[in-house]
Scaffold this active site. Structure first.
Site, PDB file in Angstrom:
ATOM      1  N   LYS A  65       0.187   4.250  -0.325  1.00  0.00           N
ATOM      2  CA  LYS A  65      -0.439   5.451   0.258  1.00  0.00           C
ATOM      3  C   LYS A  65      -0.166   6.658  -0.643  1.00  0.00           C
ATOM      4  O   LYS A  65      -0.063   6.497  -1.855  1.00  0.00           O
ATOM      5  CB  LYS A  65       0.034   5.655   1.697  1.00  0.00           C
TER       6      LYS A  65
ATOM      7  N   HIS B 232      -9.543   1.239   4.887  1.00  0.00           N
ATOM      8  CA  HIS B 232      -8.275   1.388   5.618  1.00  0.00           C
ATOM      9  C   HIS B 232      -8.496   2.341   6.797  1.00  0.00           C
ATOM     10  O   HIS B 232      -9.282   3.290   6.696  1.00  0.00           O
ATOM     11  CB  HIS B 232      -7.202   1.938   4.668  1.00  0.00           C
TER      12      HIS B 232
ATOM     13  N   GLU C 190      -5.467  -4.964  10.704  1.00  0.00           N
ATOM     14  CA  GLU C 190      -4.430  -3.959  10.924  1.00  0.00           C
ATOM     15  C   GLU C 190      -4.701  -3.216  12.233  1.00  0.00           C
ATOM     16  O   GLU C 190      -5.516  -2.275  12.250  1.00  0.00           O
ATOM     17  CB  GLU C 190      -4.414  -2.958   9.772  1.00  0.00           C
TER      18      GLU C 190
ATOM     19  N   SER D 164       3.356  -2.268  10.396  1.00  0.00           N
ATOM     20  CA  SER D 164       4.808  -2.346  10.578  1.00  0.00           C
ATOM     21  C   SER D 164       5.394  -3.713  10.220  1.00  0.00           C
ATOM     22  O   SER D 164       6.303  -4.198  10.901  1.00  0.00           O
ATOM     23  CB  SER D 164       5.199  -1.932  11.997  1.00  0.00           C
TER      24      SER D 164
ATOM     25  N   GLY E 141       2.492   2.175  10.784  1.00  0.00           N
ATOM     26  CA  GLY E 141       3.457   3.252  10.631  1.00  0.00           C
ATOM     27  C   GLY E 141       4.164   3.633  11.919  1.00  0.00           C
ATOM     28  O   GLY E 141       4.806   4.677  11.998  1.00  0.00           O
TER      29      GLY E 141
ATOM     30  N   GLU F 119      -6.858   4.716   7.866  1.00  0.00           N
ATOM     31  CA  GLU F 119      -6.618   6.137   7.559  1.00  0.00           C
ATOM     32  C   GLU F 119      -7.842   6.753   6.884  1.00  0.00           C
ATOM     33  O   GLU F 119      -8.117   7.946   7.054  1.00  0.00           O
ATOM     34  CB  GLU F 119      -5.356   6.275   6.688  1.00  0.00           C
TER      35      GLU F 119
ATOM     36  N   ASN G  15       0.879  -1.176   0.000  1.00  0.00           N
ATOM     37  CA  ASN G  15       0.000   0.000   0.000  1.00  0.00           C
ATOM     38  C   ASN G  15       0.917   1.227   0.000  1.00  0.00           C
ATOM     39  O   ASN G  15       1.476   1.586   1.032  1.00  0.00           O
ATOM     40  CB  ASN G  15      -0.880  -0.052   1.261  1.00  0.00           C
TER      41      ASN G  15
HETATM   42  P1  PGA Z   1       2.787   0.189   7.719  1.00  0.00           P
HETATM   43  O1  PGA Z   1       1.321   0.418   7.086  1.00  0.00           O
HETATM   44  O2  PGA Z   1       3.313  -1.094   7.113  1.00  0.00           O
HETATM   45  O3  PGA Z   1       3.583   1.386   7.321  1.00  0.00           O
HETATM   46  O4  PGA Z   1       2.613   0.061   9.179  1.00  0.00           O
HETATM   47  C1  PGA Z   1       0.431  -0.640   6.899  1.00  0.00           C
HETATM   48  C2  PGA Z   1      -0.839  -0.130   6.292  1.00  0.00           C
HETATM   49  O5  PGA Z   1      -1.262   0.989   6.605  1.00  0.00           O
HETATM   50  O6  PGA Z   1      -1.477  -0.827   5.476  1.00  0.00           O
END
Ligand code: PGA
Length: 256
Positions: free
Chosen positions: A15, A100, A172, A217, A178, A102, A13
């Site tokens: 982003k 997601h 998640e 992560s 992140g 976010e 992803n």
């Molecule tokens: P990350 O993000 O691997 O940077 O923690 C995962 C995601 O948001 O799908």
């Protein structure tokens, strides 16, 4: 790791990151890693604006293309700034990320909206990757299981269990996205098993074939142990998917 019917899926992803040049370099490095048909699938989800270019670069490769979002509108029409599922299909996407954290957090996406997106994605011939997961506060209050099951049931009641025969779920934990803080393999496995059991109550066959990805992560050095868990069938990777070597290492971990 995944039983035989559940080929591991490693999804990147991206982003809202990168430039066209960065993307070209990343794809060309990843293509070398996935040169031949493999037992695992790699999926790239770039920003909308780069989908066409990435599709072109991925020609003749086994890497799949997906999008990070889509409009909840069932039909094409006068919806400024929106992108319909059929358009994503048209430019070569086979998957789309839905709900997601976010999007839930910054764009107010509710379970109902997520369920609508799930349906329009499937109607357009896309496989939705439904993201669910608890926040840090919910985690600390011991609400992980009720939150995750609640998010799932909200979608399940709208789309029906049969829809999960062509879907992927990504667990998640929001506190792991992140942050560099990963759920332990045991913590993740427990939630993945709960997700599978929840679907199994409605249909055991669909549940045993359903791929459940872990996200939050995931890195080259923790992928193997996470992927070795019985109900973890792949990863949804943010930050580490932008670094070719790191993402390749995660993919490699899915092969063994
Ligand atoms: P990350 O993000 O691997 O940077 O923690 C995962 C995601 O948001 O799908």
């Amino acid at each position: 790791m995944a039983v035989a019917t559940r080929a591991p899926l490693i999804a990147g992803n991206w982003k809202m990151h990168g430039t066209l040049d960065d993307s070209a370099e990343l794809v060309s490095m990843l293509k070398k890693v996935v040169a031949r048909p493999k037992d695992a699938q790699m999926l790239l989800c770039p920003p909308f604006t780069y989908l066409m270019a990435v599709r072109k670069w991925l020609k003749e490769s086994n890497i799949l293309l997906g999008a990070q979002n889509l409009s909840h509108q069932p039909d094409l029409g006068a919806y400024t700034g929106e992108v319909h599922g059929s358009m994503l299909k048209d430019v070569g996407c086979s998957f789309v990320i839905i709900g997601h954290s976010e999007r839930r957090q910054f764009y107010g996406e509710t379970d109902d909206l997520v369920a609508q997106k799930f349906q329009v994605a499937q109607a357009a011939g896309l496989t939705p990757i439904l993201c669910i997961g608890e926040t840090l506060e919910q985690h600390e209050k011991g609400k992980t299981e009720s939150v995750v099951v609640g998010q799932m049931l909200a979608v399940l009641k709208t789309v029906g269990v049969a829809a999960f025969s062509n879907a992927v779920i990504a667990y998640e934990p929001v506190w792991a996205i992140g942050t560099g803080r990963t759920a332990t393999p045991g913590q993740a496995q427990k939630v993945h098993a709960l997700i599978r059991a929840t679907i199994s109550k409605h249909d055991a066959t669909i549940s045993s074939a359903l791929r459940i990805l872990y996200g939050g992560s995931v890195k080259g050095d923790n992928a193997k142990v996470l992927l070795s868990m019985d109900d973890i069938d792949g990863g949804l990777v943010g930050g580490a998917s932008l670094k070719a070597e790191e993402f390749a290492a995660i993919f490699q971990a899915a092969l063994n």
